[in-house]
Each structure stands twice: as structure tokens, then as C-alpha cells.
Design a protein around this motif. Structure first.
Motif, PDB file in Angstrom:
ATOM      1  N   ASP A 502       0.829  -1.208   0.000  1.00 10.82           N
ATOM      2  CA  ASP A 502       0.000   0.000   0.000  1.00 10.82           C
ATOM      3  C   ASP A 502       0.864   1.258   0.000  1.00 10.82           C
ATOM      4  O   ASP A 502       0.518   2.251  -0.648  1.00 10.82           O
ATOM      5  N   PHE A 503       1.964   1.245   0.742  1.00 11.68           N
ATOM      6  CA  PHE A 503       2.868   2.397   0.745  1.00 11.68           C
ATOM      7  C   PHE A 503       3.421   2.633  -0.660  1.00 11.68           C
ATOM      8  O   PHE A 503       3.533   3.778  -1.112  1.00 11.68           O
ATOM      9  N   ALA A 504       3.774   1.548  -1.350  1.00 14.89           N
ATOM     10  CA  ALA A 504       4.290   1.677  -2.711  1.00 14.89           C
ATOM     11  C   ALA A 504       3.223   2.227  -3.648  1.00 14.89           C
ATOM     12  O   ALA A 504       3.499   3.076  -4.505  1.00 14.89           O
ATOM     13  N   ALA A 505       1.976   1.755  -3.503  1.00 11.66           N
ATOM     14  CA  ALA A 505       0.884   2.240  -4.345  1.00 11.66           C
ATOM     15  C   ALA A 505       0.641   3.733  -4.133  1.00 11.66           C
ATOM     16  O   ALA A 505       0.309   4.460  -5.071  1.00 11.66           O
ATOM     17  N   LEU A 506       0.830   4.201  -2.909  1.00  7.62           N
ATOM     18  CA  LEU A 506       0.615   5.617  -2.599  1.00  7.62           C
ATOM     19  C   LEU A 506       1.695   6.516  -3.180  1.00  7.62           C
ATOM     20  O   LEU A 506       1.518   7.729  -3.256  1.00  7.62           O
ATOM     21  N   GLY A 507       2.824   5.912  -3.556  1.00  8.96           N
ATOM     22  CA  GLY A 507       3.891   6.707  -4.148  1.00  8.96           C
ATOM     23  C   GLY A 507       5.180   6.714  -3.353  1.00  8.96           C
ATOM     24  O   GLY A 507       6.142   7.398  -3.718  1.00  8.96           O
TER      25      GLY A 507
END
Length: 613
Positions: A502-507
Motif C-alpha cells: 500500500d505504501f508503494a501504491a501511494l507513491g
């Protein structure tokens, strides 16, 4: 019938005993670190390979041992700490049983290299499976070095058990290292995994050592505890009520020794009663100093359980000390019987006539109006700039409950009905966006004049965007010119690993390092680079809170990022105002921010007529 009771050979006895004293490789590290402290070391280095199964290495600069002591140290119940039973009740050292080294040597291949300061040459002792192999003179620095290889190699059942726990072993070692490190902040300590650093702690104050262990984010949330009574002296730090979390850092020590006590932990938890959410617990680092004769440390083979002669009194002292600390922050009411500097309240006297002040009322008072005209009792609207000021003066506290749809900030009940009709009748087309100043703009929405708070509008836009990202999208990322390194607690590090997708998806572009360290090289495009550390810590704190459903966690993550991305803006350009207004209208909810604050208010013809009448 033949006699069947016989003495076990000493080697077998030591191997059985090793299961109690040395349960895991981490237990061996704890015992040898404590021996190094007892030897007066000012620096201790720990290195391990493969979770300690293949290699454990402990190096200290303590007093060292003579050749005869080096050989005797591996005999069961050989110790320099006590001479008779009563010495147990006056201990000032970690060790006293004389079991640790014998137990370790019984289940591993051990080398001890040591030299005392007044000796020109050192000695090296080699043990294997509890048997003495050799002792030779060697060149060595002052102090001692233990090398433990292939732990439990000769006890297959125990070896298989720890092999099955291989993923947990490094964390166990870090836990034991932290406990010893927190006992003695004056001793420099290093922890390495296959020579890669995890912790590198210099000699420091207690507060600096705590921060070095749990991470810099804890500094602003630590409150000092200190009280001294005839029974016990209490020192240390507790966290602010607002910093309580699901997986807290909780450490309690007595006379420099770590111990576990669920009963005394409740003394701390009780002080936070009604101050923290259900499911959360406070972090604390509490150090007790008690008369050694009033505490029994000879309870558990691993010496992590103790008995106090004054347990109930110590419970009360801890609870009172923590409450007093919290009271200084305003979290807990505290009675103060000190009359110094109190306000002098006049005492009523005789022969003086008192006049009751006149009371006045306003029958048409409306608590939701920004201004009341006494003659009419009607809310009075002002210019758009006044409306902007009204926005600015409203509360900034975070309230995550959405307001009731029947509550309005500016209208009485009659105007509320008009407002609802107006909102349902206008279309979403906008025109004539005009930046007023500061964080406000005026615009025409479906032909009706409106004013918007640009910062709250931006918060709503970002919230919707991040929530959509967490539901399966991907956010744009900006690369940092200089990557930032952050140190997380063990609980925070585990949470980040769990939510890394999720952190990666957020940028976020995050690289996990050893020792709870992370490198941040990319962040969401809307996020300010100066707030990276604060935002990540806030996100992890949010994830640690209990939530009934998983979607609530994602909503809170989106909210944290939206608030961080929108915060701090006090000026906008005309182009930015137009872009925000256009994006806001596209949002499903464009009247309220995610925290329930008003984003947009309409100004009706009646309002204008009343103002110009």
C-alpha cells in the motif's frame, strides 16, 4: 530388585540444564553480554550469523580473566559473584548462578580468548559439547572474546526446534540486546548481523539511549518520571497519552536488571485509564531502585522474574508517579495543596450593600449564526471576505465524525431548508472563479454565488485520490534529491513490512535496512519533502490503531496523507484556485472535508438583499 537410581554424568546434566538457561541463541547472547557488564566493560560488541545458529561472537573490554579463571569459568556453578547464600540478597551484578557458560559450552563449540590488564599475554580456552579441548597462551587485547559456534549441534531435538524458528531468531536477539542496552546507557554497545550493523550505540544519557533504541520519533512523546520514597526510587520515562499504540515499547528494570511483571505493568496502565483508546497501551521505560534485601531475583533460571517484599506498595508508588507525570501535561487532574501564588478571593463582610447585576436576554439568539443583530435577531451576513474570515476562525481540531446533515454553520431552520433545496437544484457547472486572498475563493456554481476554503477543498480532493489509490490504483511519485533515512521501532518496522504494498501504491519508494532503518527515496507527488518523517510515523501510528474493518484503516491512511499534503498553504495563485475548484466539483462529496468541516457555502439573494437593505 536391582538398584535403578544413579547420578547422571555431568555433561548430560549440563545439556539438560542448558534447555532452561539457554533456550535460544538470544539467551546465550544475553548471558554473555551481562557477564561483560559485570566485568566492567565500557564497550560491548555482539555479532551473529544465521540467527545465531552458526556463530555468536561477544567482544568486551572488561577486566579479563586469568588463565586459571578462564578454565574454571566453564565449570558448573563456578562464579565470582557470590560466596554464600545470603549474598543473593545483596546482589549488584547480573549473574550469580554460575550456570550460563557451563550450559552454553555443553551444547556448542566455544572459544574464549581473554587477557587481564596486568598480563603481557592472554589465554585461549576451547570447549566442545561440554568437554575441555585445549588451553593455549595467545596474544590478545585486554578483555574477553567469546565465540560460540553450531549451538545445539549435539542436541538434535533442540536444534530442530530452533531451526523451525529461524525467521524469529534475529528479532529475539534484538530484543535481548535492547534489554541489556537499556540497563546500562553508559556502556557503548554494537549489534551486528554477519558484520552488518544493526545498532551502534555510544555511551550516553538514559534518554539518548532510549531514543537510540526505539527511534527519534519517540523523543517528542516521552515524559520524565521521577519519585523517591523510603520503599523504592522510581525513574524513567512514559509516553504521552496521545502516543499510546497497539504494540508499545514496555520495559521495566529493578536495580539495573530487566524483569517482567504483568502486575506492575497494570500500575502504569491504570494511570492512563480513560485517556487512551481501547486496545492501545502506553510505552514506558521505568527503572526501580529497591533495597536488594527486599527483592528476590533467584526465582527464574533466566532471571527475568523477581519477587518484591513490598509489591503492593511499589504498585501504588508506580501508579502515583505516572499519574503525577501525566497531570503535569494536563492529561490527569491533580490536586495541589500548595497555597503559594494562589489568587486572593475577597471574603464577604458586613455593613456593605451588594447589588445583583442585571440580566439581559436575547429571545432570538441563534448559536449557529456568525453575528446577531439585536433588533431583528436575524443572522447577519457580511462580504465574501467576512465569510472567509469566518472560515478561518472555525475550529481546527480533528473530529472524524461527519456532522449531522441537519446542522448548518450559518443558517437558522428556515434558511437550512432553503439551503438543502438550493444544493439539490443547482448543477455542477462552475464559472467565474475568483481568488479572494489567503486560502479562499469565490465562484459561481450553477449560477449561484459560493465561497470555498481552498485548503479544505484540496484536502477533500487528495483524500478521494488516495482512497481510490488504496482501492487498486497507483499514485504518482516524486523522487527525493537526497534520500532520507528513518529509524523505526520493531513494531513500526513490522507494520511497514506488512503494509509495504500500500505504501508503494501511494507513491512511497522505501528500502528496508537492518536494525529498523529505512531509506525513503520517493514520496507521493503532493507530499512536502520536509514532512516525510512525520507523515510516515503518523501513517504507522494510524495502522497500529484497532479498526473494526480493514477499509477504516485505508480511510485513515488516506486522511493522514491528505491532511499532510494540504497543510501549511496560506497563499494560492489564481490558476491554483481555478484548478482546485474544478477538481472539487468532480468529487462525490464537495460540501464537507473528510473531517467534517465545511468546504463550500452558498450566498443567496436573500443574504445579499439583507446586507444591502
Amino acid at each position: 530388585m536391582a538398584d535403578c537410581i544413579r547420578l547422571l554424568p555431568e555433561i548430560i546434566s549440563n545439556q539438560i540444564k542448558a534447555g532452561e538457561v539457554v533456550e535460544y541463541p538470544s539467551s546465550a547472547i544475553k548471558e554473555m553480554m551481562e557477564n561483560a557488564i559485570d566485568a566492567g566493560a565500557t564497550k560491548v560488541t555482539v555479532n551473529f550469523v544465521n540467527g545465531g545458529r552458526d556463530l555468536i561472537q561477544i567482544i568486551d573490554n572488561g577486566c579479563g580473566m586469568s588463565p586459571s579463571d578462564a578454565r574454571m569459568a566453564f565449570e558448573c556453578h563456578a562464579t565470582s559473584k557470590i560466596k554464600e547464600l545470603d549474598d543473593i540478597y545483596a546482589l549488584h551484578t547480573f549473574g550469580f548462578r554460575g550456570e550460563a557458560l557451563a550450559s552454553i559450552a555443553a551444547v556448542a563449540q566455544v572459544e574464549l580468548t581473554t587477557r587481564q590488564s596486568d598480563a603481557e599475554i592472554g589465554t585461549k580456552v576451547v570447549m566442545s559439547g561440554g568437554e575441555f579441548i585445549s588451553q593455549t597462551p595467545v596474544a590478545a587485547p585486554i578483555g574477553s572474546q567469546f565465540v560460540v559456534r553450531n549451538i545445539f549441534y549435539n542436541t538434535p531435538g533442540r536444534r530442530k526446534f530452533i531451526d523451525e524458528k529461524h525467521t524469529q531468531l534475529p528479532n529475539m536477539i534484538k530484543t535481548e540486546f535492547r534489554r541489556v542496552a537499556l540497563c546500562h546507557p553508559e556502556v557503548a554497545m554494537e549489534l551486528l548481523s554477519d558484520r552488518s550493523p544493526i545498532y551502534s550505540l555510544q555511551s550516553s544519557s538514559l534518554l539518548e539511549r532510549i531514543i537510540g533504541i526505539v527511534g527519534p520519533s519517540a523523543k517528542k512523546n516521552l515524559l520524565e518520571v521521577g519519585v523517591e520514597t523510603s520503599i523504592a526510587k522510581i525513574e524513567g520515562y512514559v509516553c504521552r497519552a496521545s502516543a499510546a499504540k497497539v504494540r508499545p515499547d514496555q520495559y521495566m528494570f529493578v536495580n539495573g536488571r530487566y524483569f517482567k511483571s504483568p502486575y506492575l505493568n497494570k500500575a502504569v496502565a491504570k494511570a492512563y485509564e480513560h485517556l487512551i483508546p481501547n486496545g492501545s497501551q502506553p510505552s514506558f521505560f521505568i527503572y526501580l531502585t529497591v533495597d536488594p534485601e527486599r527483592v528476590d531475583v533467584n526465582v527464574h533460571a533466566q532471571k527475568i522474574e523477581v519477587r518484591f517484599a513490598d509489591t503492593d506498595a511499589i504498585w501504588q508508588i508506580i501508579n502515583a508517579a505516572v499519574r503525577e507525570t501525566l497531570a503535569k501535561t494536563g492529561s490527569v487532574p491533580m490536586m495541589d495543596f500548595d497555597a503559594e501564588d494562589l489568587i486572593d478571593i475577597p471574603v464577604a463582610t458586613t455593613n456593605i450593600s451588594y447589588q445583583m447585576p442585571k440580566a439581559t436576554t436575547c429571545d432570538n439568539y441563534n448559536p449557529f449564526a456568525t453575528e446577531v443583530t439585536p433588533s431583528s435577531g436575524k443572522p447577519s451576513k457580511s462580504t465574501l471576505y467576512d465569510v472567509a474570515q469566518e472560515f478561518d476562525s472555525r475550529t481546527t481540531s480533528q473530529d472524524f465524525e461527519l456532522p449531522n446533515t441537519s446542522e448548518f454553520d450559518y443558517f437558522d431552520s428556515e434558511q437550512a431548508e432553503q439551503y438543502m433545496e438550493l444544493e439539490s437544484s443547482v448543477d455542477n457547472s462552475i464559472s467565474a472563479v475568483h481568488y479572494i486572498g489567503r486560502r479562499y475563493a469565490s465562484l459561481m456554481v450553477g449560477g449561484v454565488l459560493a465561497a470555498i476554503d481552498l485548503t479544505r477543498a484540496r484536502e477533500r480532493i487528495l483524500y478521494d485520490r488516495y482512497l481510490a489509490t488504496l482501492d487498486g490504483g497507483k499514485s504518482a511519485s516524486q523522487q527525493l534529491l537526497f534520500p532520507q533515512s528513518l529509524t523505526l521501532s520493531e513494531a513500526e518496522y513490522s507494520l511497514l513490512e506488512e503494509w509495504m504494498v500500500d505504501f508503494a501504491a501511494l507513491g512511497f519508494n522505501i528500502t528496508m535496512r537492518a536494525g529498523g532503518v529505512i531509506d525513503v527515496s520517493g514520496i507521493p507527488s503532493e507530499l512536502n519533502a520536509e514532512s516525510v518523517d512525520t507523515t510516515i510515523y503518523q501513517l504507522l501510528q494510524t495502522l497500529a490503531l484497532p479498526h473494526e474493518v480493514e477499509t477504516m484503516r485505508r480511510e485513515q491512511m488516506a486522511l493522514t496523507l491528505a491532511q499532510s499534503g494540504a497543510a501549511g498553504r496560506v497563499q494560492y495563485s489564481q490558476a491554483e484556485a481555478e484548478a482546485i475548484a474544478e477538481q472539487l466539483i468532480e468529487c462525490k462529496e464537495h460540501t464537507y472535508s473528510p473531517t467534517g468541516k465545511t468546504i463550500m457555502t452558498f450566498i443567496t439573494l436573500d443574504d445579499i438583499q439583507q446586507k444591502l437593505s
